[in-house]
Design a protein around this motif. Structure first.
Motif, PDB file in Angstrom:
ATOM      1  N   ASP A 259       0.804  -1.224   0.000  1.00  0.00           N
ATOM      2  CA  ASP A 259       0.000   0.000   0.000  1.00  0.00           C
ATOM      3  C   ASP A 259       0.833   1.269   0.000  1.00  0.00           C
ATOM      4  O   ASP A 259       0.298   2.356  -0.180  1.00  0.00           O
ATOM      5  CB  ASP A 259      -0.952   0.002   1.192  1.00  0.00           C
ATOM      6  CG  ASP A 259      -0.214   0.029   2.535  1.00  0.00           C
ATOM      7  OD1 ASP A 259       0.965  -0.392   2.569  1.00  0.00           O
ATOM      8  OD2 ASP A 259      -0.809   0.437   3.538  1.00  0.00           O
ATOM      9  N   LEU A 260       2.157   1.157   0.194  1.00  0.00           N
ATOM     10  CA  LEU A 260       2.968   2.361   0.342  1.00  0.00           C
ATOM     11  C   LEU A 260       2.925   3.276  -0.891  1.00  0.00           C
ATOM     12  O   LEU A 260       2.733   4.493  -0.744  1.00  0.00           O
ATOM     13  CB  LEU A 260       4.412   1.998   0.686  1.00  0.00           C
ATOM     14  CG  LEU A 260       5.315   3.191   1.039  1.00  0.00           C
ATOM     15  CD1 LEU A 260       6.226   2.862   2.208  1.00  0.00           C
ATOM     16  CD2 LEU A 260       6.147   3.626  -0.166  1.00  0.00           C
ATOM     17  N   PRO A 261       3.098   2.776  -2.131  1.00  0.00           N
ATOM     18  CA  PRO A 261       3.065   3.679  -3.286  1.00  0.00           C
ATOM     19  C   PRO A 261       1.762   4.463  -3.401  1.00  0.00           C
ATOM     20  O   PRO A 261       1.776   5.683  -3.651  1.00  0.00           O
ATOM     21  CB  PRO A 261       3.254   2.729  -4.477  1.00  0.00           C
ATOM     22  CG  PRO A 261       3.990   1.562  -3.920  1.00  0.00           C
ATOM     23  CD  PRO A 261       3.433   1.391  -2.541  1.00  0.00           C
ATOM     24  N   GLY A 262       0.636   3.787  -3.195  1.00  0.00           N
ATOM     25  CA  GLY A 262      -0.652   4.465  -3.298  1.00  0.00           C
ATOM     26  C   GLY A 262      -0.839   5.521  -2.229  1.00  0.00           C
ATOM     27  O   GLY A 262      -1.318   6.632  -2.503  1.00  0.00           O
ATOM     28  N   LEU A 263      -0.455   5.193  -0.994  1.00  0.00           N
ATOM     29  CA  LEU A 263      -0.604   6.149   0.105  1.00  0.00           C
ATOM     30  C   LEU A 263       0.302   7.351  -0.087  1.00  0.00           C
ATOM     31  O   LEU A 263      -0.106   8.495   0.167  1.00  0.00           O
ATOM     32  CB  LEU A 263      -0.282   5.460   1.434  1.00  0.00           C
ATOM     33  CG  LEU A 263      -1.305   4.429   1.927  1.00  0.00           C
ATOM     34  CD1 LEU A 263      -0.798   3.725   3.177  1.00  0.00           C
ATOM     35  CD2 LEU A 263      -2.652   5.099   2.210  1.00  0.00           C
TER      36      LEU A 263
END
Length: 408
Positions: A259-263
């Motif tokens: 989820d890091l890239p999207g967040l």
């Protein structure tokens, strides 16, 4: 023989891959009065242990089947620079290698920044070990006396306070170390370095709280807090039409979450900033355990427009594999090679090779740890145009950094 109570307070890390020899040496140290002796079988295990627990002395074999001991000095230097280790411990090498090679390893440890280094030939006698340990501990005491530090904070108290600080963000801040073009004198980017000031405990060194965050599994939360401060600063700069990217350090474990890239894209977008102003800098202070997950996240970050930097290129055994397999836009040459490139042909060759690799692949190359005019001159001769370090600028508070950008 040391007093029992003194020996009971000192932590010694013994690194020896042969189980019989390791047991023999552990028993020897116990007989000498040292009660806190941890025995490990490889330098890889030792580096992991040192990132979690401070040891007063490291006693290490050199030639081992897994994790050659030669790696230790540079890896320890890297842990200190990354804030995961408070200070370099003295090293006592134990090996059956020739005296010439033993002394070469002594020089290696000293060049990396160990307060002292010694070499003992195998088989190691009890008298030789006793003398070496005493000399090592004396060097630590002398170093501490010459470099007074603030009163130590109890680890458990600090860890509780750190959890609260990361949850609330109170007392957490960043300073910025500029990266400058050596040809134009312009600021091209900066690296964000985390800082923490507690209302009662005072200023707590990153060498204390960064390893604590790792021990507590709070790396991702620390990354999030630094990101908050960086985005806040970038918004101020964007309003003044100052477009200087800022790098945020992240370990492999922090990045290995889907989820890091999207967040990160969402937070940067909500701030009205282009993704190219946020750079994610992969630190090599822990091994990559899931190459596929890391590759997926890094590729997603690049697709979403973020720049990617690889820190400490050349310091770790995985450097070449990481750089060739992952979509980095920038490599940062480890400071150890920059510091030694003037007098060590091998270090200079590594720096030159990294610069040429970056040129051929179209990646930006940044020299870390630049401290003197002679560093700048040699880097220019070798074709490196971007550098950071105290010879360029010390880390700056946000207001001072903005002013620095205006004047450069």
């Amino acid at each position: 023989m040391p007093k029992t109570d003194a020996g009971a307070t000192r932590r010694i890390l013994l690194v020896e891959d042969h189980p019989v020899e390791r047991a023999y040496l552990q028993n020897m140290l116990l007989a000498l009065g040292y009660r806190r002796v941890a025995g490990l079988g490889s330098s890889t295990e030792a580096i992991g242990a040192l990132s979690r627990q401070f040891y007063d002395v490291v006693v290490s074999d050199i030639v081992m089947g897994e994790g050659d001991g030669t790696r230790l000095p540079n890896e320890l230097r890297r842990l200190v620079d990354a804030g995961r280790l408070k200070s370099m411990p003295p090293i006592i090498w134990i090996s059956s290698l020739s005296d010439e090679l033993l002394q070469s390893h002594v020089r290696l440890a000293l060049q990396a920044g160990c307060p002292s280094a010694q070499a003992l030939s195998k088989p190691v006698s009890r008298a030789a070990m006793q003398h070496a340990i005493k000399a090592a501990l004396r060097s630590v005491d002398e170093y501490d006396a010459a470099s007074p530090r603030p009163n130590a904070v109890r680890r458990d108290v600090m860890e509780v306070a750190l959890g609260h600080a990361l949850i609330t963000g109170k007392g957490m801040s960043v300073v910025l170390q500029p990266q400058m073009s050596l040809s134009t004198g312009r600021v091209l980017a900066a690296e964000a370095l985390s800082r923490w000031e507690h209302p009662e405990l005072g200023v707590i060194s990153a060498a204390d709280f960064v390893p604590a965050a790792h021990r507590l599994g709070l790396d991702r939360m620390l990354f999030s807090r630094v990101t908050d401060r960086v985005i806040e600063l970038l918004r101020r700069m964007h309003a003044e039409d100052i477009a200087v990217p800022i790098a945020i350090n992240a370990s492999a474990s922090t990045l290995c979450t889907r989820d890091l890239p999207g967040l990160l894209e969402q937070r940067v977008g909500q701030a009205g900033l282009p993704a190219r102003l946020v750079k994610v800098e992969l630190t090599e202070d822990e091994p990559v355990t899931d190459w596929l997950a890391l590759s997926s996240v890094l590729n997603l970050l690049r697709v979403r427009g973020f720049e990617l930097a690889m820190d400490d290129f050349g310091a770790g055994i995985a450097s070449m594999r990481l750089f060739s397999a992952m979509p980095f836009t920038e490599l940062k040459i480890d400071r150890d090679f920059i510091v030694h490139m003037h007098r060590e042909p091998a270090s200079r060759a590594v720096v030159a090779a990294a610069i040429e690799m970056g040129r051929v692949l179209g990646r930006r190359v940044v020299a870390e740890g630049v401290e003197h005019d002679r560093d700048i001159q040699l880097l220019r001769e070798l074709g490196c145009d971007v550098a950071q370090g105290y010879g360029i600028s010390m880390p700056l508070e946000p207001d001072a950094f903005i002013e620095f950008c205006r004047s450069h």
